[in-house]
Design a protein around this motif. Structure first.
Motif, PDB file in Angstrom:
ATOM      1  N   ARG A 147     -49.704 -94.642  49.022  1.00 18.67           N
ATOM      2  CA  ARG A 147     -48.478 -94.006  48.521  1.00 18.67           C
ATOM      3  C   ARG A 147     -47.535 -93.535  49.630  1.00 18.67           C
ATOM      4  O   ARG A 147     -46.339 -93.360  49.386  1.00 18.67           O
ATOM      5  N   ALA A 148     -48.041 -93.375  50.832  1.00 16.42           N
ATOM      6  CA  ALA A 148     -47.163 -92.987  51.931  1.00 16.42           C
ATOM      7  C   ALA A 148     -46.086 -94.044  52.187  1.00 16.42           C
ATOM      8  O   ALA A 148     -44.996 -93.731  52.669  1.00 16.42           O
ATOM      9  N   ASP A 149     -46.390 -95.300  51.839  1.00 13.16           N
ATOM     10  CA  ASP A 149     -45.448 -96.391  52.073  1.00 13.16           C
ATOM     11  C   ASP A 149     -45.028 -97.101  50.795  1.00 13.16           C
ATOM     12  O   ASP A 149     -43.921 -97.640  50.720  1.00 13.16           O
ATOM     13  N   LEU A 150     -45.882 -97.111  49.789  1.00 16.59           N
ATOM     14  CA  LEU A 150     -45.588 -97.734  48.496  1.00 16.59           C
ATOM     15  C   LEU A 150     -45.980 -96.753  47.402  1.00 16.59           C
ATOM     16  O   LEU A 150     -47.168 -96.513  47.179  1.00 16.59           O
ATOM     17  N   THR A 151     -44.997 -96.176  46.742  1.00 20.14           N
ATOM     18  CA  THR A 151     -45.257 -95.115  45.773  1.00 20.14           C
ATOM     19  C   THR A 151     -46.158 -95.562  44.635  1.00 20.14           C
ATOM     20  O   THR A 151     -47.027 -94.827  44.192  1.00 20.14           O
ATOM     21  N   SER A 152     -45.955 -96.780  44.129  1.00 18.91           N
ATOM     22  CA  SER A 152     -46.752 -97.273  43.012  1.00 18.91           C
ATOM     23  C   SER A 152     -46.567 -98.773  42.880  1.00 18.91           C
ATOM     24  O   SER A 152     -45.694 -99.357  43.539  1.00 18.91           O
ATOM     25  N   SER A 157     -46.568 -83.479  40.864  1.00 14.69           N
ATOM     26  CA  SER A 157     -45.529 -84.116  40.057  1.00 14.69           C
ATOM     27  C   SER A 157     -44.999 -83.112  39.039  1.00 14.69           C
ATOM     28  O   SER A 157     -45.551 -82.027  38.863  1.00 14.69           O
ATOM     29  N   HIS A 158     -43.914 -83.503  38.373  1.00  9.89           N
ATOM     30  CA  HIS A 158     -43.429 -82.741  37.226  1.00  9.89           C
ATOM     31  C   HIS A 158     -44.267 -83.139  36.013  1.00  9.89           C
ATOM     32  O   HIS A 158     -44.437 -84.325  35.733  1.00  9.89           O
ATOM     33  N   ILE A 159     -44.788 -82.144  35.302  1.00 12.62           N
ATOM     34  CA  ILE A 159     -45.685 -82.415  34.182  1.00 12.62           C
ATOM     35  C   ILE A 159     -45.252 -81.605  32.967  1.00 12.62           C
ATOM     36  O   ILE A 159     -44.880 -80.437  33.079  1.00 12.62           O
ATOM     37  N   ALA A 160     -45.312 -82.233  31.802  1.00  8.62           N
ATOM     38  CA  ALA A 160     -45.031 -81.541  30.539  1.00  8.62           C
ATOM     39  C   ALA A 160     -46.123 -81.897  29.536  1.00  8.62           C
ATOM     40  O   ALA A 160     -46.594 -83.037  29.497  1.00  8.62           O
ATOM     41  N   PHE A 161     -46.528 -80.914  28.747  1.00 10.48           N
ATOM     42  CA  PHE A 161     -47.534 -81.153  27.707  1.00 10.48           C
ATOM     43  C   PHE A 161     -46.918 -80.897  26.345  1.00 10.48           C
ATOM     44  O   PHE A 161     -46.287 -79.869  26.119  1.00 10.48           O
ATOM     45  N   GLU A 162     -47.076 -81.861  25.434  1.00  9.28           N
ATOM     46  CA  GLU A 162     -46.588 -81.747  24.061  1.00  9.28           C
ATOM     47  C   GLU A 162     -47.788 -81.744  23.127  1.00  9.28           C
ATOM     48  O   GLU A 162     -48.555 -82.704  23.092  1.00  9.28           O
ATOM     49  N   ALA A 163     -47.929 -80.675  22.364  1.00  6.81           N
ATOM     50  CA  ALA A 163     -49.150 -80.483  21.579  1.00  6.81           C
ATOM     51  C   ALA A 163     -49.160 -81.232  20.252  1.00  6.81           C
ATOM     52  O   ALA A 163     -50.197 -81.352  19.613  1.00  6.81           O
ATOM     53  N   THR A 164     -48.037 -81.758  19.815  1.00 11.07           N
ATOM     54  CA  THR A 164     -47.984 -82.333  18.461  1.00 11.07           C
ATOM     55  C   THR A 164     -47.886 -83.859  18.447  1.00 11.07           C
ATOM     56  O   THR A 164     -47.700 -84.458  17.405  1.00 11.07           O
ATOM     57  N   ASP A 177     -43.177 -89.123  38.568  1.00  6.09           N
ATOM     58  CA  ASP A 177     -43.384 -89.290  40.002  1.00  6.09           C
ATOM     59  C   ASP A 177     -42.178 -88.735  40.749  1.00  6.09           C
ATOM     60  O   ASP A 177     -41.064 -89.251  40.626  1.00  6.09           O
ATOM     61  N   ILE A 178     -42.373 -87.683  41.554  1.00  7.49           N
ATOM     62  CA  ILE A 178     -41.244 -87.057  42.246  1.00  7.49           C
ATOM     63  C   ILE A 178     -40.712 -87.936  43.381  1.00  7.49           C
ATOM     64  O   ILE A 178     -39.568 -87.792  43.796  1.00  7.49           O
ATOM     65  N   ASN A 179     -41.529 -88.862  43.892  1.00  9.72           N
ATOM     66  CA  ASN A 179     -41.066 -89.759  44.953  1.00  9.72           C
ATOM     67  C   ASN A 179     -40.237 -90.912  44.413  1.00  9.72           C
ATOM     68  O   ASN A 179     -39.511 -91.562  45.172  1.00  9.72           O
ATOM     69  N   ASP A 180     -40.355 -91.199  43.133  1.00 13.93           N
ATOM     70  CA  ASP A 180     -39.548 -92.222  42.476  1.00 13.93           C
ATOM     71  C   ASP A 180     -39.349 -91.783  41.030  1.00 13.93           C
ATOM     72  O   ASP A 180     -40.180 -92.071  40.174  1.00 13.93           O
ATOM     73  N   PRO A 181     -38.274 -91.049  40.730  1.00 14.56           N
ATOM     74  CA  PRO A 181     -38.067 -90.490  39.389  1.00 14.56           C
ATOM     75  C   PRO A 181     -37.970 -91.530  38.279  1.00 14.56           C
ATOM     76  O   PRO A 181     -38.028 -91.178  37.100  1.00 14.56           O
ATOM     77  N   SER A 182     -37.816 -92.821  38.640  1.00 15.85           N
ATOM     78  CA  SER A 182     -37.769 -93.842  37.601  1.00 15.85           C
ATOM     79  C   SER A 182     -39.157 -94.170  37.067  1.00 15.85           C
ATOM     80  O   SER A 182     -39.295 -94.903  36.087  1.00 15.85           O
ATOM     81  N   ILE A 183     -40.205 -93.647  37.718  1.00 15.41           N
ATOM     82  CA  ILE A 183     -41.584 -93.954  37.328  1.00 15.41           C
ATOM     83  C   ILE A 183     -42.206 -92.765  36.619  1.00 15.41           C
ATOM     84  O   ILE A 183     -42.158 -91.643  37.108  1.00 15.41           O
ATOM     85  N   GLY A 184     -42.798 -93.024  35.459  1.00 14.38           N
ATOM     86  CA  GLY A 184     -43.477 -91.966  34.711  1.00 14.38           C
ATOM     87  C   GLY A 184     -44.699 -92.496  34.000  1.00 14.38           C
ATOM     88  O   GLY A 184     -44.846 -93.702  33.759  1.00 14.38           O
TER      89      GLY A 184
END
Length: 371
Positions: free
Chosen positions: A161-166, A124-131, A32-39
């Protein structure tokens, strides 16, 4: 998920659709780019969804889900430092010999809750791991089957989300006077406000608050959103992420093309590139930022690379910093002049990103040795 911070921004919904359409297997990670501590992370196999979960706050989320759905796992240990729901759930299932159908239902519910949250994120920032896979594998469900019953929740969370990210965000009473006024005027909403602290250091996340109150976290968030927007309630990230300072590499070159090339070559490997296009103004910036390595073009206006390198070597704060000459010249005389000016290494243009990165990594960890 620090590894994802240099990835481009992508729509989680589109990334998910692409993985499913291509019937890929592996793990998708969403930050989550609005709160980097959340994934969030979601596991796939041949385009089917196997499980989805948060990357942190597992205890808060699981306690809420287990109480809300009452599936017989209320005694499940939920340690605060757990980083994955799946092994906790599987260990409890195996230890207590729970009915497999009930357990699969719980896995599906946990997955739906995670899907709701990260599909409400626009980019958001996204990564895919195939293994990456799950062991044991207990759930394999089409995306459509999971998402149809909860798709309205995604749209509602997208608006909140405009006021509470998650549901992981922590809230506290920011304006005590206005808070008491609101409670007096809206006494029927007092239940939703119980347990909220005045102390930011004791701010409670929405999952935990919803668990304490025994209400749906979406209902809670919708009720508190106007108070957050007006400033009556303050909002904090789930965790404070301390960003480590990136090592600085300076590039002194009047060419914007070379500057861009250096940035693309080094920033994806965790370096910060200090771009300096005017060699006459370089020294003060170099002293201030103290780079690990200085990259320097030879052919520059006003001051060439040889002269600038000599100037660098006369500054106490910079005299031990490795200097790499970037040049199209590769003659013996040019190399001798570079050595006499005090440069450490020599890269002949054109060079590829791998050569540049290897040279920087080598010099950043070794003592200065001239070419």
């Amino acid at each position: 998920m620090p590894a994802q911070q240099n990835t481009p921004l992508v729509s989680p919904a589109k990334a998910l659709q692409k993985v499913i359409a291509e019937q890929r297997s592996g793990r998708l990670q969403i930050q989550d780019i609005n709160d980097p501590s959340i994934g969030w992370r979601v596991y796939f196999g041949a385009g089917q969804i196997h499980f989805a979960e948060s990357t942190m706050g597992c205890g808060d989320r699981l306690r809420y889900i287990l109480r809300k759905h009452s599936l017989g796992l209320e005694g499940l240990p939920t340690p605060a430092d757990a980083t994955s729901d799946y092994p906790l759930l599987c260990q409890y299932w195996q230890a207590h010999n729970l009915p497999l159908n009930n357990f699969r239902k719980l896995l599906a519910i946990c997955t739906q809750e995670a899907l709701i949250q990260f599909l409400a994120i626009a980019q958001s920032h996204i990564a895919f791991e195939a293994t990456i896979g799950l062991d044991p594998l207990l759930l394999s469900v089409p995306f459509r089957q999971l998402i149809l019953p909860v798709r309205d929740h995604i749209g509602q969370w997208a608006q909140i989300r405009a006021d509470l990210t998650s549901p992981f965000q922590r809230i506290f009473i920011h304006d005590r006077e206005q808070f008491l006024k609101f409670v007096w005027q809206e006494a029927e909403k007092w239940q939703q406000l119980q347990g909220i602290s005045h102390d930011p250091a004791e701010a409670t996340c929405l999952y935990d608050l919803a668990h304490q109150l025994g209400i749906d976290v979406l209902e809670l968030a919708a009720g508190l959103q106007p108070l957050c927007r007006s400033g009556v309630l303050g909002v904090q990230p789930y965790q404070v992420i301390t960003q480590e300072a990136q090592p600085v590499i300076a590039c002194v070159d009047d060419s914007a093309t070379i500057q861009q090339f250096v940035k693309l070559s080094l920033e994806s490997s965790g370096y910060e590139v200090l771009s300096l296009q005017d060699p006459t103004e370089a020294i003060p910036h170099l002293v201030e930022r103290q780079p690990l390595v200085i990259l320097m073009d030879i052919e520059m206006p006003k001051i060439d690379g040889y002269e600038l390198c000599r100037m660098v070597r006369q500054v106490d704060e910079l005299k031990e910093v490795p200097v790499v000459m970037l040049t199209g010249r590769d003659g013996i005389i040019d190399r001798v002049r570079a050595r006499m000016s005090g440069c450490t290494a020599y890269l002949t243009k054109p060079f590829n990103p791998q050569d540049l990165l290897a040279q920087v990594q080598k010099l950043a960890t070794e003592p200065v040795v001239s070419v």
